[in-house]
Enzyme design. Structure first.
Site, PDB file in Angstrom:
ATOM      1  N   SER A   1       0.811  -1.225   0.000  1.00  0.00           N
ATOM      2  CA  SER A   1       0.000   0.000   0.000  1.00  0.00           C
ATOM      3  C   SER A   1       0.839   1.268   0.000  1.00  0.00           C
ATOM      4  CB  SER A   1      -0.972   0.009   1.197  1.00  0.00           C
ATOM      5  OG  SER A   1      -1.809  -1.134   1.159  1.00  0.00           O
ATOM      6  N   ARG A   2       2.061   1.174  -0.467  1.00  0.00           N
ATOM      7  CA  ARG A   2       2.973   2.311  -0.564  1.00  0.00           C
ATOM      8  C   ARG A   2       3.373   2.890   0.801  1.00  0.00           C
ATOM      9  NH1 ARG A   2       3.434   0.171  -4.812  1.00  0.00           N
ATOM     10  NH2 ARG A   2       3.528   1.170  -6.855  1.00  0.00           N
TER      11      ARG A   2
END
Length: 211
Positions: free
Chosen positions: A188-189
């Site tokens: 999810s970065r």
């Protein structure tokens, strides 16, 4: 699929402050060994970014040849574009990207030439063909065609045979780091970033950065 739709979610590993060594050079050595063990393709490849006297940046991929507490070393033509830029602005940034491990290492600092003895020793260890190329090529200068370049190589080979000497315009640089950042890709970065900065007393401080 558009370019904007190309993405990968990183899930291989994490990086916490407890995982990292207080010494960023030791931490780099640990990650570099892991890259070797993972058979990362050309783990010694790094991006080298320099800046010209008028502030224009330039980047290219080179191969690191050594690292220790003094810094990170590579060899090249001193009269190349990067050599000219380093003469005008002796600071640079390095970037290692080990995609198979979902890792990056960013390194920034001052650049200095290594000693002539170090340059001689490394030059003598190179394959003969690479040594002849260093003599034949006026790196970053225009050339009429491939044929001219090959003729210059043949001339160097005829002159020096299998004992080509190191040309004065070719040698090593060492980046003396004052900033080293270890980046581990996460889902999810929400990537992990642990950054080290060298303080005025020479000691390193360590902080987590937001992704």
């Amino acid at each position: 699929m558009s370019i904007a739709d190309i993405r990968t979610d990183y899930t291989r590993a994490s990086l916490s402050e407890a995982d990292t060594d207080p010494d960023p050079i030791a931490q780099f050595a640990r990650w570099f060994e892991q890259a070797l063990n993972a058979q990362v393709r050309e783990p010694n490849a790094m991006g080298v970014s320099t800046v010209s006297a008028d502030g224009r940046p330039s980047s290219r991929i080179l191969l690191i040849k050594d690292f220790d507490q003094r810094g990170f070393t590579w060899f090249t033509n001193y009269e190349s574009r990067k050599g000219e830029q380093l003469a005008a602005n002796p600071h640079a940034a390095l970037l290692f990207h080990w995609l198979e491990l979902e890792r990056q290492v960013r390194i920034e600092g001052r650049v200095e030439r290594v000693s002539a003895q170090e340059s001689d020793a490394y030059f003598g260890s190179r394959p003969v063909g690479s040594r002849l190329s260093a003599i034949a090529s006026e790196q970053s200068r225009p050339v009429a065609d491939r044929g001219e370049l090959e003729r210059k190589y043949a001339q160097a080979e005829a002159q020096y045979g299998d004992r080509p000497p190191r040309p004065a315009h070719w040698g090593g640089y060492r980046l003396v780091p004052d900033y080293i950042e270890f980046w581990q890709g996460r889902a999810s970065r929400l990537h992990d970033r642990i950054a080290y900065r060298r303080e005025a007393d020479g000691n390193w401080t360590r902080k987590r950065l937001q992704p």
